[in-house]
Write a protein that holds these residues in place. Structure first.
Motif, PDB file in Angstrom:
ATOM      1  N   PRO A   1       7.549  23.984  19.142  1.00  0.00           N
ATOM      2  CA  PRO A   1       7.992  22.685  19.675  1.00  0.00           C
ATOM      3  C   PRO A   1       6.962  21.571  19.482  1.00  0.00           C
ATOM      4  CG  PRO A   1       8.506  24.458  21.203  1.00  0.00           C
ATOM      5  CD  PRO A   1       7.644  25.053  20.143  1.00  0.00           C
ATOM      6  N   GLY A   2       5.663  21.940  19.472  1.00  0.00           N
ATOM      7  CA  GLY A   2       4.639  20.918  19.258  1.00  0.00           C
ATOM      8  C   GLY A   2       4.471  20.514  17.811  1.00  0.00           C
ATOM      9  N   GLY A   3       5.169  21.194  16.912  1.00  0.00           N
ATOM     10  CA  GLY A   3       5.076  20.883  15.494  1.00  0.00           C
ATOM     11  C   GLY A   3       4.820  22.121  14.679  1.00  0.00           C
ATOM     12  N   GLU A   4       5.793  22.487  13.818  1.00  0.00           N
ATOM     13  CA  GLU A   4       5.626  23.679  12.985  1.00  0.00           C
ATOM     14  C   GLU A   4       4.804  23.374  11.739  1.00  0.00           C
ATOM     15  OE1 GLU A   4       8.290  26.841  10.382  1.00  0.00           O
ATOM     16  OE2 GLU A   4       9.154  26.006  12.225  1.00  0.00           O
ATOM     17  N   ILE A   5       5.041  22.208  11.136  1.00  0.00           N
ATOM     18  CA  ILE A   5       4.254  21.791   9.971  1.00  0.00           C
ATOM     19  C   ILE A   5       3.894  20.321  10.136  1.00  0.00           C
ATOM     20  CG2 ILE A   5       5.185  23.497   8.360  1.00  0.00           C
ATOM     21  CD1 ILE A   5       7.073  21.371   7.283  1.00  0.00           C
ATOM     22  N   ARG A   6       2.758  19.946   9.579  1.00  0.00           N
ATOM     23  CA  ARG A   6       2.331  18.549   9.655  1.00  0.00           C
ATOM     24  C   ARG A   6       1.490  18.213   8.433  1.00  0.00           C
ATOM     25  NH1 ARG A   6      -2.279  17.785  14.367  1.00  0.00           N
ATOM     26  NH2 ARG A   6      -3.255  16.259  12.987  1.00  0.00           N
ATOM     27  N   GLY A   7       1.307  16.895   8.220  1.00  0.00           N
ATOM     28  CA  GLY A   7       0.507  16.457   7.084  1.00  0.00           C
ATOM     29  C   GLY A   7      -0.121  15.100   7.349  1.00  0.00           C
ATOM     30  N   GLN A   8      -1.411  14.997   7.085  1.00  0.00           N
ATOM     31  CA  GLN A   8      -2.113  13.730   7.267  1.00  0.00           C
ATOM     32  C   GLN A   8      -1.601  12.720   6.242  1.00  0.00           C
ATOM     33  OE1 GLN A   8      -4.105  14.069   9.811  1.00  0.00           O
ATOM     34  NE2 GLN A   8      -5.106  12.062   9.958  1.00  0.00           N
ATOM     35  N   VAL A   9      -1.304  11.508   6.712  1.00  0.00           N
ATOM     36  CA  VAL A   9      -0.792  10.437   5.853  1.00  0.00           C
ATOM     37  C   VAL A   9      -1.988   9.627   5.346  1.00  0.00           C
ATOM     38  CG1 VAL A   9       0.709   8.424   5.706  1.00  0.00           C
ATOM     39  CG2 VAL A   9       1.346  10.359   7.167  1.00  0.00           C
ATOM     40  N   LEU A  10      -2.202   9.648   4.045  1.00  0.00           N
ATOM     41  CA  LEU A  10      -3.388   9.024   3.449  1.00  0.00           C
ATOM     42  C   LEU A  10      -2.981   8.031   2.372  1.00  0.00           C
ATOM     43  CD1 LEU A  10      -5.504  12.274   3.026  1.00  0.00           C
ATOM     44  CD2 LEU A  10      -5.708  10.566   4.847  1.00  0.00           C
ATOM     45  N   PRO A  11      -3.766   6.963   2.195  1.00  0.00           N
ATOM     46  CA  PRO A  11      -3.479   6.038   1.088  1.00  0.00           C
ATOM     47  C   PRO A  11      -3.419   6.792  -0.239  1.00  0.00           C
ATOM     48  CG  PRO A  11      -5.086   5.073   2.574  1.00  0.00           C
ATOM     49  CD  PRO A  11      -4.898   6.495   3.028  1.00  0.00           C
ATOM     50  N   ALA A  12      -2.408   6.496  -1.036  1.00  0.00           N
ATOM     51  CA  ALA A  12      -2.170   7.246  -2.273  1.00  0.00           C
ATOM     52  C   ALA A  12      -2.922   6.626  -3.436  1.00  0.00           C
ATOM     53  CB  ALA A  12      -0.675   7.265  -2.583  1.00  0.00           C
ATOM     54  N   SER A  13      -3.472   7.476  -4.269  1.00  0.00           N
ATOM     55  CA  SER A  13      -4.097   7.042  -5.508  1.00  0.00           C
ATOM     56  C   SER A  13      -3.914   8.132  -6.546  1.00  0.00           C
ATOM     57  CB  SER A  13      -5.587   6.748  -5.303  1.00  0.00           C
ATOM     58  OG  SER A  13      -6.291   7.929  -4.962  1.00  0.00           O
TER      59      SER A  13
ATOM     60  N   VAL B   1       0.861  -1.183   0.000  1.00  0.00           N
ATOM     61  CA  VAL B   1       0.000   0.000   0.000  1.00  0.00           C
ATOM     62  C   VAL B   1       0.894   1.228   0.000  1.00  0.00           C
ATOM     63  CG1 VAL B   1      -1.820   1.259   1.216  1.00  0.00           C
ATOM     64  CG2 VAL B   1      -1.773  -1.246   1.278  1.00  0.00           C
ATOM     65  N   ALA B   2       0.596   2.186  -0.875  1.00  0.00           N
ATOM     66  CA  ALA B   2       1.357   3.431  -0.927  1.00  0.00           C
ATOM     67  C   ALA B   2       0.597   4.528  -0.191  1.00  0.00           C
ATOM     68  CB  ALA B   2       1.600   3.847  -2.376  1.00  0.00           C
ATOM     69  N   PHE B   3       1.359   5.458   0.421  1.00  0.00           N
ATOM     70  CA  PHE B   3       0.777   6.576   1.166  1.00  0.00           C
ATOM     71  C   PHE B   3       1.438   7.871   0.705  1.00  0.00           C
ATOM     72  CE2 PHE B   3       0.409   2.858   3.822  1.00  0.00           C
ATOM     73  CZ  PHE B   3      -0.858   2.956   4.376  1.00  0.00           C
ATOM     74  N   THR B   4       0.726   8.952   0.896  1.00  0.00           N
ATOM     75  CA  THR B   4       1.273  10.269   0.587  1.00  0.00           C
ATOM     76  C   THR B   4       0.807  11.256   1.647  1.00  0.00           C
ATOM     77  OG1 THR B   4       1.502  11.926  -1.150  1.00  0.00           O
ATOM     78  CG2 THR B   4      -0.664  10.942  -0.887  1.00  0.00           C
ATOM     79  N   ALA B   5       1.602  12.323   1.847  1.00  0.00           N
ATOM     80  CA  ALA B   5       1.252  13.358   2.821  1.00  0.00           C
ATOM     81  C   ALA B   5       1.755  14.700   2.301  1.00  0.00           C
ATOM     82  CB  ALA B   5       1.867  13.055   4.181  1.00  0.00           C
ATOM     83  N   THR B   6       0.864  15.679   2.236  1.00  0.00           N
ATOM     84  CA  THR B   6       1.242  17.067   1.973  1.00  0.00           C
ATOM     85  C   THR B   6       1.420  17.754   3.321  1.00  0.00           C
ATOM     86  OG1 THR B   6       0.028  17.089  -0.107  1.00  0.00           O
ATOM     87  CG2 THR B   6       0.530  19.227   0.901  1.00  0.00           C
ATOM     88  N   ILE B   7       2.612  18.294   3.576  1.00  0.00           N
ATOM     89  CA  ILE B   7       2.970  18.798   4.897  1.00  0.00           C
ATOM     90  C   ILE B   7       3.042  20.322   4.844  1.00  0.00           C
ATOM     91  CG2 ILE B   7       4.670  18.648   6.764  1.00  0.00           C
ATOM     92  CD1 ILE B   7       5.656  16.018   5.460  1.00  0.00           C
ATOM     93  N   ASP B   8       2.321  21.002   5.746  1.00  0.00           N
ATOM     94  CA  ASP B   8       2.323  22.468   5.745  1.00  0.00           C
ATOM     95  C   ASP B   8       1.913  22.998   7.114  1.00  0.00           C
ATOM     96  OD1 ASP B   8      -0.543  22.299   5.849  1.00  0.00           O
ATOM     97  OD2 ASP B   8      -0.604  22.184   3.666  1.00  0.00           O
ATOM     98  N   GLY B   9       1.998  24.306   7.239  1.00  0.00           N
ATOM     99  CA  GLY B   9       1.654  24.954   8.497  1.00  0.00           C
ATOM    100  C   GLY B   9       0.170  25.058   8.738  1.00  0.00           C
ATOM    101  N   ALA B  10      -0.625  25.040   7.675  1.00  0.00           N
ATOM    102  CA  ALA B  10      -2.068  25.147   7.853  1.00  0.00           C
ATOM    103  C   ALA B  10      -2.604  23.974   8.659  1.00  0.00           C
ATOM    104  CB  ALA B  10      -2.745  25.224   6.486  1.00  0.00           C
ATOM    105  N   GLN B  11      -2.127  22.751   8.375  1.00  0.00           N
ATOM    106  CA  GLN B  11      -2.608  21.580   9.108  1.00  0.00           C
ATOM    107  C   GLN B  11      -2.112  21.585  10.550  1.00  0.00           C
ATOM    108  OE1 GLN B  11      -2.729  17.721   6.775  1.00  0.00           O
ATOM    109  NE2 GLN B  11      -1.488  18.958   5.358  1.00  0.00           N
ATOM    110  N   ALA B  12      -0.957  22.243  10.785  1.00  0.00           N
ATOM    111  CA  ALA B  12      -0.452  22.343  12.155  1.00  0.00           C
ATOM    112  C   ALA B  12      -1.083  23.513  12.911  1.00  0.00           C
ATOM    113  CB  ALA B  12       1.068  22.493  12.130  1.00  0.00           C
TER     114      ALA B  12
END
Length: 858
Positions: free
Chosen positions: A612-624, A510-521
């Motif tokens: 310190p709690g996280g500057e940027i983050r991204g939800q890891v979702l199955p890739a398609s 299974v492949a996964f992808t995540a777009t990481i940015d400050g908005a999600q954090a």
């Protein structure tokens, strides 16, 4: 059996001759056994659509032949239940619980066993039932003084009341026979194409047809070969002609022993426990009577029954010789004929307990319309591999040549899931669709009984162009990647909802992808990044790449967190290397973390001194990957080889669907660049258009916590099917759920509402189970609600004590699911060929395949 009872009279003729003949059979050495059939996976994939749940011990399903669409379920515990318009009615059609013996909670074969509606039921309201009844017994009988007790087997006639969903409780007994043991009761009752009523009785129970008991409990030569007793036989009655006193029925004129030695009612004999039989009398059928006879210790068999046939028990078990005094070792040879010189009739197929299970369960020759590849095939199964755990199996017969049959096992869904129940029986509705009935309970206790429709999953074939086997893909090529979904006689690509098409990794990867940015954090950071990963679900090996830039603070750490939705914070579940970018970091993760990833409930968090709690983050979702172009074209002929097989290239006159994908997006999103020398599997999935144009509309969809309002972190999942009859407004639901956080409390259809909006209940449903189970039920919608469902404005909600407002939810949208897969060979770039590959680390000791490279502040 008591010959003095007026329901039937047994005529006894010449038993001494029969005794001598059968004793000599056990000593003869004329019949050489053959090997049992090999059971392999077949080429038919099915899905099991749940139509009723919460039953105790469902054993049989049939219909009244009245066009009502009702399903009548025989529950071994004593009730006949009705499914009407998709709803299991709470009031039984007939309740015979008070007439049954007390059933053993550990295991029992007694109870309510069979049901047949008269061919003219719509006018006369007559139906016939087989059930067990208690009796006192007498000293010397094997059942006397035991916890299971003595009983008799009964065939009775009943009638419907003025309420079509309720039978008159008073019946008329037509036939009864004493049983020496509690088991081998058989139970099927059915009308044949000739209009006569057929039913079966086992050999009396116990083992070895009583011959190894001291004294022999079934008489000196057993019951199955004794034509003076009804046990171990299939019997045939005429219930429409004037009764032939003192019997309350007549005897068909061509019954084989009418007017000669033997019981008038016998149609065929030499059977051990002929539990289930059915006639192939649907469209295209020839009326053949198919019967599954349960074996003893070693072999199970399927027979086709002919008038007067002798099927060999207790001389044979299946096609093998049998010695009642040494039942675990088949003799090298035995007789091939019965006591009067009649040849034993060979089974169509047989199989060993080691190969296929411990009790064959007879089914039906399929004559429906929803599963075209099953037409004319006998569908049957086996109870379980053992009595210790539910392990039923579902089979069908193929005919590799005109003179033989082969047993094949169904592929159950895309992942070929085990059936997971004790298989108790099969059923058939008026449209000739076939149902499997089972439960997780060995005995007729509890409420885990479920009825599921067997439906073939008809998928297109995937051909990855240009058609090599497997196709070779260049990881650095520009342009588009062409594929073709090849139409077949069973799959019309014009029914595909092209908006739902997605390309994913297939097989266990299974492949996964995540777009990481400050908005999600929620930090307002302008930094961005990207993560990608593959998870091998067979080994739990997770391999991750992370790249980012533009942090406003100095990076301190990076991790996988979960379980969490986009709006939640959660603990660290998987450590990542760093600070800095990295590629091909591989580690083996726990099953719990694997479930979190697959549910889309994890996120990658990049921590810094600024946040310190996280500057940027991204939800890891199955890739398609969605196609960039779709068009219909006749491009090739499927070879039938399936995934990784070679496909033909000549047009066949059947439209195909040509898909084109952005090559770079495919390689980056699905991580094909990390492929080794072994082929990768790619899969295309989607939905057919939900509106079929004729007949009911079928929706198939998934339920999860992300669709709730607000979303929640439940790992629970459900696969659902909803059938809607637009003309009547009748709607029925069948879902299977698992992995719930809370104990289920209720389920409903809600509407009218778009995704992300809550709405009121419009149809209450029934949920059976706690953290896993089924949802069934239905009702009748108003015209506005029908249109709302067609427009995707209704949803199913499952409520639990963890989330009383709903733990998982699924919007009712999308037609029947389909999928197709094929193999590709990635041509590795020079950079990847030079890459040093290290052995993946064990759990808790991750290995970095490449040294992290600096990017951004540390």
């Amino acid at each position: 059996m008591r010959s003095s009872r007026q329901e039937r009279t047994v005529r006894r003729r010449g038993p001494g001759a029969i005794v001598g003949a059968i004793v000599s059979l056990l000593a003869m050495s004329l019949f050489a056994p053959r090997a049992e059939a090999e059971i392999r996976k077949g080429n038919v994939t099915i899905k099991l659509e749940t139509v009723a749940a919460g039953l105790t011990g469902p054993e049989h399903l049939t219909h009244a032949g009245d066009g009502s669409g009702r399903l009548f379920i025989v529950d071994q515990a004593g009730q006949i239940r009705i499914v009407k318009n998709g709803v299991l009615l709470s009031r039984p059609f007939l309740d015979l619980t008070a007439l049954l013996p007390a059933l053993n909670p550990g295991f029992d074969e007694r109870g309510l066993l069979g049901l047949a509606f008269h061919p003219d039921y719509v006018h006369n309201g007559r139906f016939f039932v087989r059930y067990s009844a208690p009796r006192a017994g007498s000293a010397g009988e094997p059942c006397f003084g035991t916890t299971r007790g003595c009983h008799e087997e009964i065939l009775a006639e009943f009638g419907v009341s003025s309420d079509p969903d309720l039978a008159n409780p008073g019946g008329r007994i037509l036939f009864r026979v004493d049983k020496p043991q509690f088991n081998h009761n058989s139970g099927t009752v059915a009308f044949g194409p000739d209009g006569f009523l057929y039913f079966t009785l086992g050999d009396g129970g116990g083992a070895n047809d009583g011959l190894a008991d001291n004294p022999p409990s079934h008489g000196p030569f057993g019951n199955a070969q004794n034509i003076e007793v009804p046990l171990g036989k299939i019997l045939r009655l005429d219930v429409d002609s004037p009764p032939q006193a003192p019997r309350p029925y007549a005897t068909p004129a061509d019954n084989p022993f009418l007017g000669r030695d033997g019981l008038d009612e016998i149609y065929a004999y030499g059977l051990r426990n002929p539990f289930r039989f059915a006639f192939d009398d649907g469209p295209g059928g020839d009326g053949t009577l198919w019967l599954a006879d349960v074996g003893q210790n070693l072999f199970e068999e399927v027979d086709t029954i002919v008038n007067g046939g002798n099927y060999g028990w207790v001389i044979r078990e299946g096609s093998h010789c049998f010695d009642p005094f040494n039942p675990l070792t088949p003799p090298a040879s035995c007789s091939s004929t019965g006591a009067f010189g009649e040849p034993f009739i060979e089974p169509i197929v047989d199989y060993s307990h080691a190969e296929g299970g411990i009790s064959v369960i007879g089914g039906y020759v399929y004559r429906g319309t929803r599963s075209p590849d099953l037409t004319g095939k006998y569908v049957f199964g086996d109870f379980s591999a053992s009595f210790g755990a539910p392990g039923g199996r579902l089979y069908f017969l193929e005919r590799p040549d005109p003179d033989s049959f082969a047993i094949r096992e169904f592929v159950n869904g895309p992942g070929d899931r085990p059936y997971g129940l004790f298989l108790k029986g099969f059923g058939e509705d008026q449209d000739r669709e076939v149902y499997a009935l089972g439960s997780t309970a060995l005995a007729p206790t509890g409420n885990t009984g479920v009825v599921q429709r067997i439906v073939e999953v008809v998928n297109p074939v995937l051909d990855i162009k240009p058609g090599s086997c497997p196709a070779r893909l260049n990881g650095v090529a520009r342009g588009v990647l062409p594929m073709a979904l090849l139409g077949t006689p069973g799959f019309d690509v014009n029914t595909i909802d092209t908006a739902t098409l997605r390309l994913t990794r297939g097989g266990s990867i299974v492949a996964f992808t995540a777009t990481i940015d400050g908005a999600q954090a929620g930090t307002g950071s302008t930094a961005t990044g990207h993560g990608s990963a593959t998870l091998d679900t067979a080994s739990n090996l997770l391999c991750t790449d992370v790249r980012f830039s533009g942090l406003l603070g100095t990076q301190t750490n990076q991790h996988y967190h979960g379980p969490a939705t986009r709006a939640d914070n959660a603990s660290v579940i998987i450590q990542l290397p760093g600070p800095g970018n990295f590629t091909n970091y591989c580690t083996t993760i726990s099953d719990a973390n694997e479930r979190t990833l697959l549910a889309g409930l994890s996120y990658i968090n990049i921590h810094s001194t600024r946040n310190p709690g996280g500057e940027i983050r991204g939800q890891v979702l199955p890739a398609s990957v969605a196609p960039v172009r779709v068009h219909v074209e006749d491009v090739g002929t499927p070879s039938g080889e399936g995934a990784c097989g070679c496909q033909g290239s000549e047009p066949d006159g059947i439209p195909d669907l040509v898909l084109q994908f952005d090559n770079q997006e495919v390689f980056s999103a699905l991580r094909l660049r990390s492929g080794g020398d072994a082929p990768d599997t790619l899969a295309v999935s989607g939905h057919r258009l939900p509106r079929t144009g004729s007949g009911p509309t079928r929706f198939e969809f998934d339920m999860d916590g992300s669709q709730e309002v607000p979303p929640n972190i439940s790992l629970g999942r459900a696969a659902c099917g909803v059938t809607l009859d637009e003309a009547t407004g009748n709607v029925s639901v069948g879902c299977t759920y698992e992995g719930m956080t809370g104990i289920t409390a209720a389920a409903h259809i809600h509407g009218l509402a778009q995704p992300g909006v809550n709405a009121s209940v419009i149809v209450p449903l029934t949920e059976i189970g706690d953290r896993s189970g089924t949802i069934t039920g239905g009702g009748t919608l108003t015209p506005a609600q029908v249109q709302g469902m067609l427009d995707g404005l209704t949803y199913v909600n499952l409520h639990t004590d963890f989330k009383p407002g709903g733990e998982i939810r699924g919007q009712i949208a999308g037609g029947e699911k389909f999928g197709a897969s094929d193999c590709v060979q990635v041509i590795r770039s020079p950079e990847s060929r030079a890459r040093t590959t290290m052995r993946p680390a064990a759990t808790g000791a991750p290995t970095v395949r490449r040294r992290p490279t600096s990017s951004g502040p540390r």
